[in-house]
Design a protein around this motif. Structure first.
Motif, PDB file in Angstrom:
ATOM      1  N   ALA A  42       0.846  -1.193   0.000  1.00 35.55           N
ATOM      2  CA  ALA A  42       0.000   0.000   0.000  1.00 35.55           C
ATOM      3  C   ALA A  42       0.881   1.241   0.000  1.00 35.55           C
ATOM      4  N   ALA A  43       2.015   1.163  -0.710  1.00 37.08           N
ATOM      5  CA  ALA A  43       3.000   2.241  -0.699  1.00 37.08           C
ATOM      6  C   ALA A  43       2.664   3.377  -1.648  1.00 37.08           C
ATOM      7  N   GLY A  44       1.567   3.270  -2.386  1.00 33.08           N
ATOM      8  CA  GLY A  44       1.140   4.358  -3.254  1.00 33.08           C
ATOM      9  C   GLY A  44       1.979   4.484  -4.512  1.00 33.08           C
ATOM     10  N   ARG A  45       2.016   5.686  -5.052  1.00 30.80           N
ATOM     11  CA  ARG A  45       2.733   5.930  -6.302  1.00 30.80           C
ATOM     12  C   ARG A  45       4.226   5.656  -6.180  1.00 30.80           C
ATOM     13  N   ARG A  46       4.774   5.680  -4.982  1.00 35.89           N
ATOM     14  CA  ARG A  46       6.202   5.433  -4.812  1.00 35.89           C
ATOM     15  C   ARG A  46       6.526   3.946  -4.614  1.00 35.89           C
ATOM     16  N   SER A  47       5.560   3.075  -4.875  1.00 39.44           N
ATOM     17  CA  SER A  47       5.790   1.636  -4.736  1.00 39.44           C
ATOM     18  C   SER A  47       6.992   1.188  -5.569  1.00 39.44           C
ATOM     19  N   ARG A  48       7.797   0.329  -4.983  1.00 41.83           N
ATOM     20  CA  ARG A  48       8.985  -0.202  -5.662  1.00 41.83           C
ATOM     21  C   ARG A  48       8.811  -1.679  -6.013  1.00 41.83           C
ATOM     22  N   LEU A  49       7.594  -2.159  -5.941  1.00 44.19           N
ATOM     23  CA  LEU A  49       7.340  -3.579  -6.145  1.00 44.19           C
ATOM     24  C   LEU A  49       7.788  -4.096  -7.516  1.00 44.19           C
ATOM     25  N   PRO A  50       7.550  -3.377  -8.626  1.00 50.35           N
ATOM     26  CA  PRO A  50       8.021  -3.916  -9.912  1.00 50.35           C
ATOM     27  C   PRO A  50       9.521  -4.210  -9.912  1.00 50.35           C
ATOM     28  N   GLY A  51      10.299  -3.339  -9.296  1.00 49.64           N
ATOM     29  CA  GLY A  51      11.738  -3.580  -9.204  1.00 49.64           C
ATOM     30  C   GLY A  51      12.084  -4.758  -8.330  1.00 49.64           C
TER      31      GLY A  51
ATOM     32  N   ARG B  77       1.196 -13.126 -14.795  1.00 56.66           N
ATOM     33  CA  ARG B  77       1.440 -14.539 -14.543  1.00 56.66           C
ATOM     34  C   ARG B  77       2.779 -14.706 -13.816  1.00 56.66           C
ATOM     35  N   GLY B  78       2.794 -15.585 -12.886  1.00 57.40           N
ATOM     36  CA  GLY B  78       4.024 -15.831 -12.148  1.00 57.40           C
ATOM     37  C   GLY B  78       4.204 -14.942 -10.941  1.00 57.40           C
ATOM     38  N   CYS B  79       3.224 -14.106 -10.630  1.00 59.34           N
ATOM     39  CA  CYS B  79       3.316 -13.279  -9.433  1.00 59.34           C
ATOM     40  C   CYS B  79       3.185 -14.179  -8.211  1.00 59.34           C
ATOM     41  N   PRO B  80       4.067 -14.028  -7.214  1.00 56.07           N
ATOM     42  CA  PRO B  80       4.005 -14.923  -6.068  1.00 56.07           C
ATOM     43  C   PRO B  80       2.699 -14.790  -5.297  1.00 56.07           C
ATOM     44  N   ASP B  81       2.255 -15.889  -4.736  1.00 54.22           N
ATOM     45  CA  ASP B  81       1.039 -15.905  -3.926  1.00 54.22           C
ATOM     46  C   ASP B  81       1.284 -15.143  -2.621  1.00 54.22           C
ATOM     47  N   ARG B  82       0.209 -14.780  -1.965  1.00 52.65           N
ATOM     48  CA  ARG B  82       0.229 -14.085  -0.677  1.00 52.65           C
ATOM     49  C   ARG B  82       0.850 -12.694  -0.792  1.00 52.65           C
ATOM     50  N   LEU B  83       0.654 -12.079  -1.942  1.00 57.00           N
ATOM     51  CA  LEU B  83       1.116 -10.711  -2.183  1.00 57.00           C
ATOM     52  C   LEU B  83      -0.025  -9.931  -2.828  1.00 57.00           C
ATOM     53  N   LEU B  84      -0.532  -8.934  -2.111  1.00 59.29           N
ATOM     54  CA  LEU B  84      -1.617  -8.100  -2.609  1.00 59.29           C
ATOM     55  C   LEU B  84      -1.092  -6.699  -2.892  1.00 59.29           C
ATOM     56  N   VAL B  85      -1.672  -6.048  -3.899  1.00 58.63           N
ATOM     57  CA  VAL B  85      -1.309  -4.672  -4.236  1.00 58.63           C
ATOM     58  C   VAL B  85      -2.591  -3.851  -4.238  1.00 58.63           C
ATOM     59  N   VAL B  86      -2.587  -2.732  -3.488  1.00 57.56           N
ATOM     60  CA  VAL B  86      -3.809  -1.960  -3.301  1.00 57.56           C
ATOM     61  C   VAL B  86      -3.543  -0.477  -3.564  1.00 57.56           C
ATOM     62  N   GLY B  87      -4.624   0.268  -3.745  1.00 56.65           N
ATOM     63  CA  GLY B  87      -4.535   1.715  -3.864  1.00 56.65           C
ATOM     64  C   GLY B  87      -3.721   2.163  -5.061  1.00 56.65           C
TER      65      GLY B  87
END
Length: 478
Positions: A199-208, A332-342
């Motif tokens: 829920a880190a918003g626009r500054r999310s670094r998840l793709p990296g 596809r291939g996104c790990p389970d138990r990981l949600l992305v919100v907002g």
């Protein structure tokens, strides 16, 4: 947060279904990245199912209402639409009254807004929908105190998340890694989790982080906007309150390229934001130029407050940010138990005021899924698919409108949406009943489809002429 005259009660009774208060079985530990509005709502929902919930925030959080570096947009006006307010009040009963006690007014959307539309003024009369204006720092402070008081919930500020901790086969998220900002050596810390929510918003670094783990990144859809904000707080000391609680001037690209918003924070303070492309907005430190700019707007309210009021803050300038959607729902291939919100999932041009309400709808969705799930496994995939459905209509309307800023050809669906919006906007100043419907659509209480019947049934001479007119937009009347 209740709506008058029964508007929305039948449509959204599910908004009042609170998340479970007691865990059913041991669901272990959930980690939420980000302690902003979205992260706080998410933590509230997870607290009903998980034994422990940890909210990780990189900023040092204030004890009360205050600005922080990680949330620069908080210095600009925010709106919680009626649909979102209903959900927030259900998750945190009494929040509206608590904010009202601090001076945040509650009022009818139609009567309290002074809205300058591209083709005239919106009708000023009750539409049966209550809303509240506030400073975002006040709202977050109230929610943060409520979340901190929840059993099993811990808010850890000053913690920088640096990556995901995955299972050996990279199919499941089992925690996060990071460090404390106060630690001079930045000693790595691993926090184990049974569910991780970004829920880190626009500054999310998840793709990296996904790329660093050798996993595919989500496809990014983007529709930019050239607009920037210049915002400042003013205090009215003459004892003469305006006859409006929120003033708004709508932009309509490409012809109406400047506008603004002014919201009542409390009895004496008004937060004003002027909006225009970067090359048109004067420098923040040039007070005279900003006042001259405000005088060019169709609405006189911004210039009046600036002339009468005493500035109690600097001018803060911020890039609007446009729209982007990271398609985790199709990854596809996104790990389970990981949600992305907002905004970490789908972020909208803030000019349209949809972001907080979409985040609230996602929190309600998560509460529903938690209520029927046997555990955290498989939850992420179900959530992202349904969260995409929530985002779709706001995305289509925001990006169709912002497509008008581009000189590049746009697709037929976007052109149709912009043409439909233009027809509606042309008729709103003269048709109060149509505006009442439009206000309910704006507040996400009902579907945009409710606007079709009055347009098709009684187009009228002006409406027929508008329907035949291509989207040229109004000329500037400065």
């Amino acid at each position: 947060m209740k709506e008058r005259a029964g508007h929305g009660r039948a449509e959204h009774a599910a908004d009042r279904q609170r998340p479970p208060e007691v865990s059913h079985g041991s669901w272990g530990h959930a980690v939420v990245i980000g302690a902003g509005f979205t992260g706080l709502l998410t933590a509230r929902v997870l607290a009903g199912r998980f034994d422990r919930v940890t909210v990780l925030e990189r900023d040092e959080l204030p004890s009360g209402p205050a600005h922080r570096s990680g949330l620069p947009q908080a210095r600009h006006p925010h709106g919680l639409l009626a649909r979102g307010a209903l959900i927030v009040e259900d998750l945190f009963p009494g929040v509206r009254a608590e904010l009202a006690a601090q001076g945040a007014p509650v009022f009818d959307f139609g009567a309290g807004f002074a809205t300058r539309l591209p083709y005239g003024w919106a009708p000023r009369r009750s539409v049966g929908i209550e809303v509240q204006s506030f400073d975002l720092t006040d709202l977050e402070a109230v929610l943060r105190a409520r979340v901190r008081a929840l059993p099993g919930v811990r808010v850890r500020d000053g913690f920088v998340v640096e990556g995901l901790h995955l299972s050996a086969d990279r199919r499941r998220t089992v925690g996060v890694t990071g460090h404390h900002r106060a630690d001079p050596g930045h000693e790595p810390v691993r926090i184990e989790a049974d569910l991780v929510v970004d829920a880190a918003g626009r500054r999310s670094r998840l793709p990296g982080w996904l790329a660093a783990a050798g996993l595919p990144a989500p496809r990014r859809l983007e529709v930019p906007s050239p607009l920037v904000y210049s915002s400042r707080m003013y205090e009215l000391t003459d004892g003469q309150a305006p006859d409006w609680l929120v003033a708004f001037e709508m932009t309509l690209p490409p012809s109406v390229d400047r506008g603004g918003a002014a919201i009542t924070v409390d009895g004496t303070r008004r937060l004003i934001s002027l909006v225009a492309p970067a090359e048109e907005l004067p420098p923040p430190r040039d007070d005279e130029a900003l006042q001259r700019f405000a005088a060019t707007l169709r609405s006189p309210h911004f210039a009046e407050v600036m002339a009468r009021g005493r500035p109690v803050s600097p001018v803060y300038r911020c890039v609007v940010g446009g729209n982007h959607w990271l398609r985790y729902d199709r990854l596809r291939g996104c790990p389970d138990r990981l949600l992305v919100v907002g905004d970490a999932f789908c972020a909208f041009n803030p000019v349209y005021g949809q972001g907080l309400t979409v985040a609230a709808l996602q929190a309600r969705l998560l509460a529903r899924l938690l209520a029927t799930a046997d555990g955290p496994s498989g939850l992420a995939h179900r959530f992202q698919r349904r969260a995409a459905r929530i985002a779709l209509v706001p995305w289509l309307t925001a990006t169709a409108a912002d497509g008008g800023w581009s000189s590049e050809p746009t697709g037929r669906p976007a052109r149709m949406i912009r043409g439909f919006l233009d027809v509606v906007l042309r008729r709103l100043p003269d048709e109060p009943e149509l505006y009442a419907r439009f206000a309910r659509v704006q507040n996400m209480v009902v579907s945009p489809a409710v606007l079709l019947r009055p347009l098709l049934a009684r187009p009228g001479r002006r409406g027929r002429r508008a329907a035949r007119t291509r989207l040229s937009g109004p000329s500037r009347d400065r």
